[in-house]
Design a protein around this motif. Structure first.
Motif, PDB file in Angstrom:
ATOM      1  N   ARG A 156       0.826  -1.211   0.000  1.00  9.15           N
ATOM      2  CA  ARG A 156       0.000   0.000   0.000  1.00  9.15           C
ATOM      3  C   ARG A 156       0.860   1.262   0.000  1.00  9.15           C
ATOM      4  O   ARG A 156       0.471   2.287  -0.561  1.00  9.15           O
ATOM      5  CB  ARG A 156      -0.953   0.000   1.197  1.00  9.15           C
ATOM      6  CG  ARG A 156      -1.925  -1.189   1.230  1.00  9.15           C
ATOM      7  CD  ARG A 156      -2.636  -1.412  -0.092  1.00  9.15           C
ATOM      8  NE  ARG A 156      -3.558  -2.539  -0.042  1.00  9.15           N
ATOM      9  CZ  ARG A 156      -3.591  -3.524  -0.920  1.00  9.15           C
ATOM     10  NH1 ARG A 156      -2.728  -3.525  -1.946  1.00  9.15           N
ATOM     11  NH2 ARG A 156      -4.470  -4.500  -0.822  1.00  9.15           N
ATOM     12  N   ASP A 159       1.455   2.260  -3.304  1.00  8.79           N
ATOM     13  CA  ASP A 159       0.197   2.520  -4.011  1.00  8.79           C
ATOM     14  C   ASP A 159      -0.212   1.353  -4.899  1.00  8.79           C
ATOM     15  O   ASP A 159      -0.804   1.543  -5.974  1.00  8.79           O
ATOM     16  CB  ASP A 159       0.296   3.801  -4.854  1.00  8.79           C
ATOM     17  CG  ASP A 159       0.448   5.045  -3.989  1.00  8.79           C
ATOM     18  OD1 ASP A 159      -0.173   5.082  -2.903  1.00  8.79           O
ATOM     19  OD2 ASP A 159       1.181   5.966  -4.394  1.00  8.79           O
ATOM     20  N   ASP A 160       0.117   0.148  -4.451  1.00  6.32           N
ATOM     21  CA  ASP A 160      -0.259  -1.059  -5.184  1.00  6.32           C
ATOM     22  C   ASP A 160      -1.626  -1.524  -4.679  1.00  6.32           C
ATOM     23  O   ASP A 160      -1.776  -1.883  -3.511  1.00  6.32           O
ATOM     24  CB  ASP A 160       0.782  -2.157  -4.949  1.00  6.32           C
ATOM     25  CG  ASP A 160       0.597  -3.333  -5.893  1.00  6.32           C
ATOM     26  OD1 ASP A 160      -0.555  -3.597  -6.301  1.00  6.32           O
ATOM     27  OD2 ASP A 160       1.602  -3.993  -6.228  1.00  6.32           O
TER      28      ASP A 160
END
Length: 209
Positions: A156, A159-160
């Motif tokens: 996270r 930004d996955d």
């Protein structure tokens, strides 16, 4: 009378998923025992089959039941679940579930550590539709009891948005809120629940209509 009719219809619709769940519950101990064994044959009716043949048949049967049960409980998905990354330092613990996913046409890649998983996820054009992780595993010469949570936080932070499911023990279930707040997609302790959540990501390839 109308209400009674609707109730009967609803109960009828739930009958076979309930039967499937009972069948899975009864078959799992046998499957796990067969997976651990190899050097003998079993007589089935008039035929004598190898342990591998029996285990493969059971895997296919229970995989189909798991998939059908999941499709009833999960919302319709507009995509296919083609590939999953499974992170666990003891992959033998999930041998049955992995075999069932593969029987449903899902490609399963195994990773034994957070670092190995992150490398697999960083590959160009990665094929994964979801990640399954245990919570605690041996990493970097020590037991990391929050390894699954650490993996979620790292993804996270990058930004996955890939769905990450924690498949683990009661201890992990107790951390459900923390895992969810960190960006985890779901926390489950049973294979039936896991398949249901995966089916929410995408349809299993062999059952796609």
């Amino acid at each position: 009378m109308k209400d009674a009719t609707e109730l009967i219809k609803a109960l009828t619709g739930l009958a076979w998923p309930l039967m499937a769940g009972v069948a899975l519950w009864r078959l799992f101990p046998l499957i796990k025992e067969i997976v651990r064994s190899r050097g003998f044959t079993i007589k089935v009716g008039e035929a004598e089959l190898s342990v591998q043949e029996v285990s493969e048949s059971l895997i296919r049967t229970t995989a189909d039941l798991q998939g059908r049960l999941a499709s009833v409980r999960a919302p319709a998905a507009g995509r296919t679940l083609d590939s999953v990354l499974w992170v666990d330092d003891r992959p033998e613990n999930n041998a049955t579930e992995v075999a069932q996913l593969r029987a449903l046409g899902v490609e399963v890649t195994l990773a034994k550590s957070t670092d190995e998983a992150l490398r697999a996820l960083a590959r160009p054009n990665r094929p994964f539709d979801a990640v399954i992780s245990d919570m605690s595993r041996w990493e970097r010469t020590r037991t990391n009891r929050t390894a699954g949570l650490d993996l979620i936080r790292e993804l996270r932070a990058q930004d996955d948005p890939i769905p990450v499911f924690i498949y683990a023990t009661a201890r992990a279930l107790a951390l459900r809120e923390e895992i969810t707040n960190a960006g985890g997609t779901g926390v489950v302790g049973s294979s039936t629940e896991l398949f249901q959540l995966l089916r929410g990501v995408g349809e299993f390839p062999t059952q796609r209509t």
